[in-house]
Design a protein around this motif. Structure first.
Motif, PDB file in Angstrom:
ATOM      1  N   TRP A 127     -19.532 -20.908  35.547  1.00 55.10           N
ATOM      2  CA  TRP A 127     -19.293 -20.269  34.241  1.00 55.10           C
ATOM      3  C   TRP A 127     -18.886 -21.308  33.223  1.00 55.10           C
ATOM      4  O   TRP A 127     -18.024 -22.144  33.482  1.00 55.10           O
ATOM      5  N   ASN A 128     -19.490 -21.224  32.033  1.00 52.18           N
ATOM      6  CA  ASN A 128     -19.233 -22.208  30.985  1.00 52.18           C
ATOM      7  C   ASN A 128     -17.940 -21.957  30.206  1.00 52.18           C
ATOM      8  O   ASN A 128     -17.588 -22.732  29.319  1.00 52.18           O
ATOM      9  N   GLY A 129     -17.234 -20.866  30.503  1.00 56.00           N
ATOM     10  CA  GLY A 129     -15.963 -20.595  29.839  1.00 56.00           C
ATOM     11  C   GLY A 129     -16.073 -19.961  28.466  1.00 56.00           C
ATOM     12  O   GLY A 129     -15.086 -19.890  27.738  1.00 56.00           O
ATOM     13  N   VAL A 130     -17.279 -19.481  28.094  1.00 55.20           N
ATOM     14  CA  VAL A 130     -17.479 -18.902  26.768  1.00 55.20           C
ATOM     15  C   VAL A 130     -17.606 -17.379  26.855  1.00 55.20           C
ATOM     16  O   VAL A 130     -18.349 -16.855  27.683  1.00 55.20           O
ATOM     17  N   ILE A 131     -16.859 -16.689  26.005  1.00 61.07           N
ATOM     18  CA  ILE A 131     -16.950 -15.234  25.899  1.00 61.07           C
ATOM     19  C   ILE A 131     -17.500 -14.925  24.512  1.00 61.07           C
ATOM     20  O   ILE A 131     -16.933 -15.340  23.501  1.00 61.07           O
ATOM     21  N   ASP A 132     -18.627 -14.226  24.470  1.00 65.33           N
ATOM     22  CA  ASP A 132     -19.252 -13.854  23.201  1.00 65.33           C
ATOM     23  C   ASP A 132     -18.681 -12.531  22.724  1.00 65.33           C
ATOM     24  O   ASP A 132     -18.653 -11.556  23.486  1.00 65.33           O
ATOM     25  N   CYS A 133     -18.226 -12.509  21.467  1.00 64.91           N
ATOM     26  CA  CYS A 133     -17.549 -11.334  20.939  1.00 64.91           C
ATOM     27  C   CYS A 133     -18.075 -10.984  19.551  1.00 64.91           C
ATOM     28  O   CYS A 133     -18.667 -11.822  18.874  1.00 64.91           O
ATOM     29  N   GLU A 134     -17.824  -9.748  19.152  1.00 60.75           N
ATOM     30  CA  GLU A 134     -18.099  -9.317  17.783  1.00 60.75           C
ATOM     31  C   GLU A 134     -17.051  -8.286  17.394  1.00 60.75           C
ATOM     32  O   GLU A 134     -16.765  -7.364  18.155  1.00 60.75           O
ATOM     33  N   VAL A 135     -16.481  -8.483  16.194  1.00 56.77           N
ATOM     34  CA  VAL A 135     -15.463  -7.559  15.715  1.00 56.77           C
ATOM     35  C   VAL A 135     -16.121  -6.211  15.428  1.00 56.77           C
ATOM     36  O   VAL A 135     -17.115  -6.125  14.704  1.00 56.77           O
ATOM     37  N   VAL A 136     -15.562  -5.145  16.004  1.00 51.90           N
ATOM     38  CA  VAL A 136     -16.084  -3.790  15.840  1.00 51.90           C
ATOM     39  C   VAL A 136     -15.296  -3.037  14.773  1.00 51.90           C
ATOM     40  O   VAL A 136     -15.871  -2.355  13.931  1.00 51.90           O
ATOM     41  N   ALA A 137     -13.962  -3.137  14.816  1.00 50.16           N
ATOM     42  CA  ALA A 137     -13.123  -2.378  13.884  1.00 50.16           C
ATOM     43  C   ALA A 137     -11.855  -3.149  13.554  1.00 50.16           C
ATOM     44  O   ALA A 137     -11.275  -3.793  14.425  1.00 50.16           O
ATOM     45  N   VAL A 138     -11.459  -3.060  12.289  1.00 45.48           N
ATOM     46  CA  VAL A 138     -10.222  -3.692  11.822  1.00 45.48           C
ATOM     47  C   VAL A 138      -9.502  -2.700  10.918  1.00 45.48           C
ATOM     48  O   VAL A 138     -10.032  -2.296   9.889  1.00 45.48           O
ATOM     49  N   GLU A 139      -8.333  -2.276  11.342  1.00 48.30           N
ATOM     50  CA  GLU A 139      -7.466  -1.436  10.520  1.00 48.30           C
ATOM     51  C   GLU A 139      -6.110  -2.142  10.511  1.00 48.30           C
ATOM     52  O   GLU A 139      -5.340  -2.024  11.461  1.00 48.30           O
ATOM     53  N   PRO A 140      -5.841  -2.947   9.450  1.00 54.27           N
ATOM     54  CA  PRO A 140      -4.675  -3.825   9.446  1.00 54.27           C
ATOM     55  C   PRO A 140      -3.378  -3.166   9.928  1.00 54.27           C
ATOM     56  O   PRO A 140      -3.031  -2.061   9.516  1.00 54.27           O
ATOM     57  N   CYS A 141      -2.712  -3.889  10.829  1.00 55.16           N
ATOM     58  CA  CYS A 141      -1.429  -3.491  11.425  1.00 55.16           C
ATOM     59  C   CYS A 141      -1.520  -2.225  12.267  1.00 55.16           C
ATOM     60  O   CYS A 141      -0.494  -1.664  12.652  1.00 55.16           O
ATOM     61  N   LYS A 142      -2.737  -1.766  12.568  1.00 57.44           N
ATOM     62  CA  LYS A 142      -2.917  -0.556  13.384  1.00 57.44           C
ATOM     63  C   LYS A 142      -3.887  -0.757  14.536  1.00 57.44           C
ATOM     64  O   LYS A 142      -3.524  -0.528  15.689  1.00 57.44           O
ATOM     65  N   THR A 143      -5.137  -1.143  14.241  1.00 58.97           N
ATOM     66  CA  THR A 143      -6.169  -1.216  15.278  1.00 58.97           C
ATOM     67  C   THR A 143      -7.070  -2.429  15.078  1.00 58.97           C
ATOM     68  O   THR A 143      -7.481  -2.712  13.957  1.00 58.97           O
ATOM     69  N   LEU A 144      -7.371  -3.105  16.182  1.00 56.75           N
ATOM     70  CA  LEU A 144      -8.346  -4.190  16.202  1.00 56.75           C
ATOM     71  C   LEU A 144      -9.202  -3.990  17.435  1.00 56.75           C
ATOM     72  O   LEU A 144      -8.682  -3.774  18.527  1.00 56.75           O
ATOM     73  N   SER A 145     -10.524  -4.052  17.255  1.00 56.37           N
ATOM     74  CA  SER A 145     -11.428  -3.829  18.370  1.00 56.37           C
ATOM     75  C   SER A 145     -12.579  -4.828  18.288  1.00 56.37           C
ATOM     76  O   SER A 145     -13.107  -5.078  17.206  1.00 56.37           O
TER      77      SER A 145
END
Length: 141
Positions: free
Chosen positions: A61-79
């Motif tokens: 494994w090359n140690g890389v995790i591919d991600c994409e921000v789905v939702a941002v609700e400041p100080c409440k939710t991050l996905s």
């Protein structure tokens, strides 16, 4: 003919931090702080932003995790999505203010029945990461 099991499981870790949501949010969304408790990254708290989490490579494994921000609700939710080694999952952080600070809930969802090793790894990993997150938050001014 049998129907394959298509159900998925989630890893859920919850912990109350003696700090306000704004402090926890900073540690979840500022790249330099994320690096201190999770991994090196090019994160930005913007829905649709593709980023990578990077750790030192290990065998197979090359140690890389591919991600994409789905939702941002400041100080409440991050996905955001979390893709590595055939795992396509979603990590969601939920912050809930409490009398003593903030309840932090982390859920990584989407583990298929044939991904037991990934499920166990995430169960261990998020316990470790949440402890690191708490240390970083405690050090913020």
């Amino acid at each position: 003919m049998t129907t394959p099991d298509t159900s998925t499981r989630s890893v859920i870790v919850e912990k109350e931090f003696p700090h306000p949501p704004q402090k926890v949010w900073r540690a979840l969304t500022e790249s330099s702080l994320i690096e201190q408790w999770l991994m090196r990254n090019d994160f930005q708290p913007v829905a649709g932003h593709a980023f990578t989490l990077r750790m030192d490579p290990v065998p197979n494994w090359n140690g890389v995790i591919d991600c994409e921000v789905v939702a941002v609700e400041p100080c409440k939710t991050l996905s955001y999505t979390w893709g590595a080694l055939g795992l396509g999952s979603v990590v969601t952080f939920t912050l809930t203010p409490t009398d003593a600070g903030t309840r932090v809930r982390v859920e990584q969802s989407g583990f298929r029945p044939d991904q037991e090793a990934a499920y166990k790894g995430a169960t261990y990993g998020w316990q470790k990461f949440i402890g690191g997150l708490e240390r970083v938050v405690a050090g913020l001014q």
